[in-house]
Design a protein around this motif. Sequence first.
Motif, mmCIF file in Angstrom:
data_model
loop_
_atom_site.group_PDB
_atom_site.id
_atom_site.type_symbol
_atom_site.label_atom_id
_atom_site.label_comp_id
_atom_site.label_asym_id
_atom_site.label_seq_id
_atom_site.Cartn_x
_atom_site.Cartn_y
_atom_site.Cartn_z
ATOM 1 N N ARG A 98 4.083 -2.980 3.562
ATOM 2 C CA ARG A 98 3.956 -4.290 2.935
ATOM 3 C C ARG A 98 3.555 -5.335 3.969
ATOM 4 N N ALA A 99 2.396 -5.939 3.722
ATOM 5 C CA ALA A 99 1.984 -7.110 4.491
ATOM 6 C C ALA A 99 2.409 -8.316 3.656
ATOM 7 N N ARG A 100 2.999 -9.292 4.307
ATOM 8 C CA ARG A 100 3.481 -10.467 3.573
ATOM 9 C C ARG A 100 3.013 -11.729 4.272
ATOM 10 N N ASN A 101 2.631 -12.687 3.466
ATOM 11 C CA ASN A 101 2.286 -14.008 3.966
ATOM 12 C C ASN A 101 3.252 -14.983 3.324
ATOM 13 N N PHE A 102 3.812 -15.864 4.148
ATOM 14 C CA PHE A 102 4.759 -16.841 3.615
ATOM 15 C C PHE A 102 4.247 -18.237 3.915
ATOM 16 N N GLN A 126 0.846 -1.196 0.000
ATOM 17 C CA GLN A 126 0.000 0.000 0.000
ATOM 18 C C GLN A 126 0.878 1.241 0.000
ATOM 19 N N THR A 127 0.281 2.362 -0.321
ATOM 20 C CA THR A 127 1.019 3.625 -0.209
ATOM 21 C C THR A 127 1.039 4.101 1.239
ATOM 22 N N ASP A 128 -0.039 3.832 1.978
ATOM 23 C CA ASP A 128 -0.083 4.148 3.407
ATOM 24 C C ASP A 128 0.307 2.906 4.194
ATOM 25 N N LYS A 129 0.618 3.085 5.449
ATOM 26 C CA LYS A 129 0.973 1.950 6.297
ATOM 27 C C LYS A 129 -0.263 1.114 6.621
ATOM 28 N N PHE A 130 -0.032 -0.196 6.702
ATOM 29 C CA PHE A 130 -1.056 -1.084 7.213
ATOM 30 C C PHE A 130 -1.158 -0.873 8.721
ATOM 31 N N ASP A 131 -2.336 -1.041 9.251
ATOM 32 C CA ASP A 131 -2.539 -0.989 10.691
ATOM 33 C C ASP A 131 -2.186 -2.362 11.269
ATOM 34 N N ARG A 132 -1.192 -2.397 12.143
ATOM 35 C CA ARG A 132 -0.718 -3.673 12.685
ATOM 36 C C ARG A 132 -1.823 -4.436 13.400
ATOM 37 N N SER A 133 -2.645 -3.756 14.177
ATOM 38 C CA SER A 133 -3.707 -4.445 14.919
ATOM 39 C C SER A 133 -4.749 -5.038 13.968
ATOM 40 N N THR A 134 -5.007 -4.364 12.856
ATOM 41 C CA THR A 134 -5.932 -4.908 11.861
ATOM 42 C C THR A 134 -5.349 -6.166 11.231
ATOM 43 N N LEU A 135 -4.054 -6.139 10.914
ATOM 44 C CA LEU A 135 -3.419 -7.328 10.338
ATOM 45 C C LEU A 135 -3.386 -8.482 11.335
ATOM 46 N N ASP A 158 -8.927 -12.945 -5.570
ATOM 47 C CA ASP A 158 -9.986 -11.941 -5.402
ATOM 48 C C ASP A 158 -10.352 -11.778 -3.927
ATOM 49 N N LYS A 159 -10.438 -12.889 -3.210
ATOM 50 C CA LYS A 159 -10.805 -12.849 -1.787
ATOM 51 C C LYS A 159 -9.772 -12.068 -0.974
ATOM 52 N N VAL A 160 -8.488 -12.375 -1.156
ATOM 53 C CA VAL A 160 -7.469 -11.687 -0.359
ATOM 54 C C VAL A 160 -7.299 -10.231 -0.786
ATOM 55 N N THR A 161 -7.570 -9.935 -2.042
ATOM 56 C CA THR A 161 -7.556 -8.535 -2.477
ATOM 57 C C THR A 161 -8.614 -7.755 -1.702
ATOM 58 N N GLY A 162 -9.778 -8.343 -1.512
ATOM 59 C CA GLY A 162 -10.823 -7.708 -0.732
ATOM 60 C C GLY A 162 -10.446 -7.551 0.734
ATOM 61 N N ILE A 163 -9.772 -8.532 1.276
ATOM 62 C CA ILE A 163 -9.380 -8.492 2.692
ATOM 63 C C ILE A 163 -8.311 -7.427 2.936
ATOM 64 N N TYR A 164 -7.283 -7.391 2.093
ATOM 65 C CA TYR A 164 -6.154 -6.485 2.295
ATOM 66 C C TYR A 164 -6.317 -5.137 1.592
ATOM 67 N N GLY A 165 -7.262 -5.044 0.675
ATOM 68 C CA GLY A 165 -7.515 -3.778 -0.004
ATOM 69 C C GLY A 165 -6.633 -3.509 -1.202
ATOM 70 N N VAL A 166 -5.702 -4.387 -1.484
ATOM 71 C CA VAL A 166 -4.814 -4.277 -2.648
ATOM 72 C C VAL A 166 -4.549 -5.679 -3.189
ATOM 73 N N PRO A 167 -4.312 -5.811 -4.503
ATOM 74 C CA PRO A 167 -4.024 -7.140 -5.048
ATOM 75 C C PRO A 167 -2.633 -7.614 -4.627
ATOM 76 N N PRO A 168 -2.479 -8.929 -4.487
ATOM 77 C CA PRO A 168 -1.186 -9.466 -4.066
ATOM 78 C C PRO A 168 -0.221 -9.664 -5.228
ATOM 79 N N GLN A 169 1.047 -9.643 -4.878
ATOM 80 C CA GLN A 169 2.106 -10.119 -5.778
ATOM 81 C C GLN A 169 2.465 -11.492 -5.238
ATOM 82 N N ILE A 170 2.459 -12.508 -6.079
ATOM 83 C CA ILE A 170 2.704 -13.876 -5.634
ATOM 84 C C ILE A 170 3.989 -14.383 -6.270
#
Length: 98
Positions: free
Chosen positions: A49-53, A10-19, A72-84
């Motif tokens: 950057r939120a990352r899932n490994f 994202q351009t703004d920071k993710f909220d840690r508590s939300t993640l 599509d589901k995770v794009t909705g959850i995180y608000g941005v599409p993932p790079q995989i």
Amino acid sequence: MIGVLVTFTQTDKFDRSTLARIADELRGPFEGMAGLRFKSFMLDEDGVRARNFYVWDDEEKGRSFFTEQIIDKVTGIYGVPPQIEFLDIVGLVDNSGT
């Protein structure tokens, strides 16, 4: 064995508590999932950057998990599409059992 790094930027920071809440809510379906050895939910140091490994024992299961529907589901959850990124794991140290 295959690793998969999924990055949401994202351009703004993710909220840690939300993640942390997302990680808590989404962990259930992954517990005991066939072929999945590990999954981690992470936030990088700068917070943009939120990352899932994932570590999959079976490459086919790892690759087939990331369907268009899941993306599509995770794009909705995180608000941005993932790079995989798919990564060939050539060695692994696992100290979780010690």
